[in-house]
Scaffold this motif. Structure first.
Motif, PDB file in Angstrom:
ATOM      1  N   THR A 126      77.886  53.383  -8.961  1.00  0.00           N
ATOM      2  CA  THR A 126      78.000  51.969  -9.338  1.00  0.00           C
ATOM      3  C   THR A 126      78.803  51.226  -8.267  1.00  0.00           C
ATOM      4  O   THR A 126      79.792  51.780  -7.774  1.00  0.00           O
ATOM      5  N   PRO A 127      78.420  49.976  -7.931  1.00  0.00           N
ATOM      6  CA  PRO A 127      79.280  49.203  -7.012  1.00  0.00           C
ATOM      7  C   PRO A 127      80.691  49.084  -7.593  1.00  0.00           C
ATOM      8  O   PRO A 127      80.835  48.725  -8.757  1.00  0.00           O
ATOM      9  N   THR A 131      82.230  44.900 -10.380  1.00  0.00           N
ATOM     10  CA  THR A 131      81.026  45.551 -10.906  1.00  0.00           C
ATOM     11  C   THR A 131      80.247  44.568 -11.787  1.00  0.00           C
ATOM     12  O   THR A 131      80.788  44.017 -12.744  1.00  0.00           O
ATOM     13  N   PRO A 132      78.954  44.327 -11.437  1.00  0.00           N
ATOM     14  CA  PRO A 132      78.176  43.343 -12.195  1.00  0.00           C
ATOM     15  C   PRO A 132      77.821  43.811 -13.604  1.00  0.00           C
ATOM     16  O   PRO A 132      77.893  45.005 -13.912  1.00  0.00           O
ATOM     17  N   SER A 134      74.807  43.897 -14.957  1.00  0.00           N
ATOM     18  CA  SER A 134      73.657  44.810 -14.893  1.00  0.00           C
ATOM     19  C   SER A 134      73.616  45.437 -13.518  1.00  0.00           C
ATOM     20  O   SER A 134      73.510  44.720 -12.515  1.00  0.00           O
ATOM     21  N   THR A 135      73.717  46.743 -13.475  1.00  0.00           N
ATOM     22  CA  THR A 135      73.781  47.432 -12.184  1.00  0.00           C
ATOM     23  C   THR A 135      73.472  48.914 -12.399  1.00  0.00           C
ATOM     24  O   THR A 135      73.199  49.336 -13.525  1.00  0.00           O
TER      25      THR A 135
END
Ligand code: AKB
Length: 320
Positions: A126-127, A131-132, A134-135
């Motif tokens: 995950t970024p 963190t967005p 939806s990801t």
């Protein structure tokens, strides 16, 4: 018609404060606290209390019918660190309690459900920064897998059966009334207790491990605001990202030192380090802000002031 509320897991870290807050708002008699075992006396005596195993559908259905419950807050769960030790028990508790409550919603025995998800739904791919909503998720912990699956089931029951289920992804929660149990972010509560009692803390995470965190007052307000929002505003039926602050163990230690200059911290990372490393550093909660007006109020400085302010009289009580 008067609505009655059931809190499952009312003796836990979030459940305790949620029970007090909902009783203050709706009156003690309208909020039924329940847990698998007894908790602190003050909580149990502040209104109706039931011993309830949420994985037992018949027992749950009986309590719901007896009190004419219309709203359920399902706060019982096994958290990240304990779940790594007991994977099957964690899956059983976290999933079956959710299915039971969702099925009560499907059968129109209750009208509204709150179920907490967590930043643990995210994983190493995950970024990490902001963190967005939806990801990529791919959680690598038992707890995270159960929370991600739970989110998919909430979304499914909403769209397929019209169940009004609402959820947020809590970050690590910091509170002084009840200790957390079995989580990876628990250090951020323990540190204040040790700072007051021993002026020193040996942290089970490394000094630069940044994690998203939130003071309990914000978490309770978020929960109640989400549940009070008009159903049309709730566009995300899996779970909303929620953010307030993010910091490392060395940053929280620094913030404690502004009040207690002789406080020292040491680091001895254990198995919880790998869990923390798989989670985001910070969260983008713009979707919750946009849909139902969420805004956090407590930053690290304010949280430290509240924690030390509330805990120091207690520490004195214990040491005198
Ligand atoms: C944990 O550390 O397991 C929990 C969480 C982030 O959901 N506090």
């Amino acid at each position: 018609m008067q609505s009655y509320i059931l809190i499952i897991g009312a003796c836990g870290q979030i459940g305790t404060e949620l029970t007090y807050a909902l009783r203050a708002k709706y009156g003690p008699e309208r909020v039924i606290a329940s847990d698998i075992r007894e908790g602190n006396e003050d909580l149990m005596e502040s209104g109706p209390f039931e011993i309830l195993d949420a994985t037992d559908y018949d027992a749950l259905e009986e309590v719901v019918a007896y009190y004419e419950i219309s709203e359920v807050y399902l706060m019982a769960a096994m958290l990240s660190a304990t779940a790594e030790k007991f994977p099957e028990r964690a899956w059983d508790l976290n999933m079956n309690s959710l299915f039971n409550v969702l099925n009560l919603g499907k059968e129109k025995k209750i009208e509204k459900i709150f179920w907490p998800s967590s930043i643990a739904v995210f994983g190493p791919n995950t970024p990490k920064e902001r963190t967005p909503q939806s990801t990529v998720m791919e959680p690598s912990t038992v707890y995270g897998i159960s929370k991600q699956s739970g989110e998919r089931w909430c979304d499914y029951y909403h769209h397929k059966y019209g169940v009004d289920v609402r959820s947020v992804r809590y970050p690590g929660l910091i509170s002084w009334k009840t200790m957390p149990g079995g989580g990876t972010t628990d250090y951020a509560v323990e540190i204040y207790h040790r700072a007051l009692s021993q002026r020193a803390y040996n942290c089970f995470l490394g000094e630069n491990t940044k994690l998203p965190m939130m003071f309990m007052n914000d978490a309770i307000r978020a929960t109640m605001e989400l549940m009070d929002s008009d159903a049309e505003k709730i566009k995300v039926r899996s779970s909303y990202n929620l953010a307030a602050m993010d910091f490392t163990p060395s940053e929280i230690a620094e913030s404690i030192r502004t009040h207690l200059p002789d406080f020292t911290i040491s680091y001895e990372p254990d198995f919880r380090q790998a869990i923390a490393d798989s989670w985001p550093n910070s969260i983008d909660d713009s979707r919750a802000r946009q849909d139902w007006g969420w805004r956090a109020a407590f930053d690290l400085e304010r949280t430290t002031g509240e924690m030390l302010g509330h805990l120091s009289p207690r520490t004195n009580e214990h040491t005198e």
